[in-house]
Design an enzyme around this catalytic site. Structure first.
Site, PDB file in Angstrom:
ATOM      1  N   SER A   1     114.867 -24.057 -33.206  1.00 19.30           N
ATOM      2  CA  SER A   1     113.332 -23.690 -33.519  1.00 19.30           C
ATOM      3  C   SER A   1     112.629 -24.777 -33.485  1.00 19.30           C
ATOM      4  O   SER A   1     111.414 -24.602 -33.420  1.00 19.30           O
ATOM      5  CB  SER A   1     113.357 -22.660 -34.591  1.00 19.30           C
ATOM      6  N   HIS A   2     113.176 -26.033 -33.696  1.00 20.92           N
ATOM      7  CA  HIS A   2     112.296 -27.117 -33.746  1.00 20.92           C
ATOM      8  C   HIS A   2     112.699 -27.991 -32.558  1.00 20.92           C
ATOM      9  O   HIS A   2     112.413 -29.224 -32.698  1.00 20.92           O
ATOM     10  CB  HIS A   2     112.478 -27.847 -35.198  1.00 20.92           C
TER      11      HIS A   2
ATOM     12  N   GLU B   1     111.920 -14.996 -37.759  1.00 20.19           N
ATOM     13  CA  GLU B   1     112.777 -14.007 -38.162  1.00 20.19           C
ATOM     14  C   GLU B   1     112.500 -12.467 -38.103  1.00 20.19           C
ATOM     15  O   GLU B   1     113.152 -11.520 -37.819  1.00 20.19           O
ATOM     16  CB  GLU B   1     113.380 -14.189 -39.626  1.00 20.19           C
TER      17      GLU B   1
END
Lengths: 347, 347
Positions: A50-51, A191
């Protein structure tokens, strides 16, 4: 953890070159490209998808929207006290952090503690790469920043606070440091999106709907607000982050950051507060070595079967450094497209 | 909130005199008696019965057990940097804090931020009286300390961390400050004891038994360990407190504090870390007044029906200051007995 490496792997260094070239090709100056690429590749290397390189498109979109200057040269403003300020001049945060880091560490060694304030940046990255840059200097670090108003305060009914990450690190010599870095919301917005896509209800306590009522419906949650972790305690910590790393440093709070940008689809514009503390100064004249005593605590935590934060990330890193990073075909195609088309590759 | 004042009330000042005299009569020196009495009466005044005059017996027991020196004169050790140290010389913490406070605030105004380390104290009090002493000077404050090993780390099975309080405050001019002060355990040990006395099961997630298994049985919980608030996030914050306010400052961590004293029935011996930050320095040269911008955030929180932390305490304070404090007959008898018998009143 990564899947078994059935796909051909790219080395961390090669990926760093590739991402740097993509950014340079899209109009980033050297300092911005180098610092942003290092941050993105660190995420990919550590298995934080996610990064990782997934974020490249968002960075380019923010450039294309005119909300960040990819050629900004950060400027150091240091009056010689405990507060070192870096004006990012509307560039991404990593180049500003890189400029301030040596001064922050030198000042913390001199005074015992010091603060780095980053102002007027488009904030990009998890906070742990910064924290690890501080622990690599033998110092403890504490970092925090606002984000966008997407979280209701405990007892409230509407988005006001950000997901406001808090990160801390303690040096452990040659071993990976003790590092935590988490959102002060109970869950990340991503999420909730994943639950929506899977058609699954949310756990209780994650969110309220647009009327401020508790909901387990992901759609209703996305239209409403997330909730802080740890009820009123997490809410208080998140509010502290708005105060210290927003109002106090003269930069945007989460509601102001959302107003400024008008969307949560671009990288947010605000500031950041980073403290560095020198254990050698704090422990001076006292019995016992603080590093050895900290190790005793870590041993006791691990000895009862609990984990230290970031253990999974460090394991992924070790694998990436020795075996390379296995990208999916889609990821390889994304990199090729961004390299070929630059800003034209994004909306 | 206090009950309606059907009982005769004692003024805050009169109670302060009475508690100070009890301590002086029990052998406390003036500095120790004054500072400890002010802290105890502040708790009683604010309706925090768990930190009020009920604590007097515990303080005297700790003196009688030879674990704290009621005549200790704290000593300032200030090398002129950002870290100010006060050696409590085995006295209670409030006198040490009082000695360090003016230097801490002066240094924070000078450098932008500064740290007060208290070493070798018997820690007494909630952290909010200290935080409010800092906000009264127009500064933001952050305080933390270990306690006793009574909390298992998230994912662990046995007591290792303390209830490790974290407190923060932001000045609000003439209005009561924004202040939070909470244990990083999900509940206080006293709350588990209250469930035991009432024969009521604990909520899920509060504790594990002596085998490290989740339990809702208060007896089993008291023989086992409490759990941190906010699962792994609260556990990480609690660990940070052990590191910064234990190992880093060269003082006892929670497991070491329990080893040192051998019981949780006496006031704990360890250190404390307090940071002060000057918004005027952090906001220097930036647009907007940080105080006014913070007020905007508080207005937005209150506007959606959420509370600010400590609101109930400030309401109790206002009532106590105008109408006095109504003590129960048992409390009046306790004060009379302690005054008459001094250390002989306790085991």
């Amino acid at each position: 953890m990564r899947c078994p490496l059935s796909r051909p792997a790219i080395s961390v260094d090669a990926l760093l070159s590739e991402v740097t070239e993509i950014l340079t090709g899209a109009g980033f100056c050297d300092a911005q490209a180098r610092a942003l690429a290092a941050t993105i590749v660190a995420g990919e290397r550590d298995g934080c998808k996610s990064h990782g390189i997934y974020r490249l498109e968002g960075c380019l979109r923010t450039v294309k929207a005119g909300k960040v200057d990819p050629t900004a040269l950060p400027e150091l403003a240091d009056a010689g006290g405990g507060v070192i300020r870096v004006l990012a001049h509307d560039g991404f945060s990593p180049a500003a952090f890189d400029l301030g880091l040596p001064v922050l560490c030198e000042r913390a060694r001199d005074l015992g503690l010091a603060a780095l304030v980053i102002n007027d940046c488009t904030h990009f990255s998890a906070l742990w790469p910064e924290i690890e840059a501080i622990t690599a200097q033998g110092l403890a670090g504490l970092a925090m920043c606002p984000s966008y108003a997407t979280v209701a305060p405990a007892g409230g009914s509407a988005a006001l606070l950000g997901t406001n990450p808090l990160a801390f690190g303690w040096p452990r010599g040659d071993a990976p440091p003790y590092v935590f870095d988490f959102a002060t919301s109970v869950a990340a917005r991503g999420e909730i999106e994943l639950h929506r896509q899977a058609g699954k209800p949310l756990p209780e306590g994650w969110a309220v709907d647009a009327q401020g009522q508790p909901t387990t419906d992901p759609e209703a949650a996305l239209a409403g607000a997330m909730l802080p972790f740890g009820a009123h305690k997490g809410s208080a910590i998140s509010t502290m982050i708005e105060l210290l790393a927003g109002a106090m440093i003269g930069d945007l709070t989460s509601p102001e950051a959302l107003d400024y940008l008008g969307t949560t689809t671009l990288a947010p514009h605000h500031g950041e507060l980073i403290l560095a503390l020198d254990p050698a100064k704090f422990a001076a004249g006292r019995a016992g070595d603080p590093m050895a005593r900290a190790e005793g605590l870590f041993t006791a935590i691990l000895g009862q079967g609990a984990r230290l934060p970031s253990q999974r990330r460090f394991a992924a890193r070790e694998q990436a450094l020795t075996q390379g990073i296995a990208l999916t075909e889609a990821e390889v195609a994304l990199l090729a497209r961004l390299r070929r088309q630059g800003l034209d590759a994004v909306d």
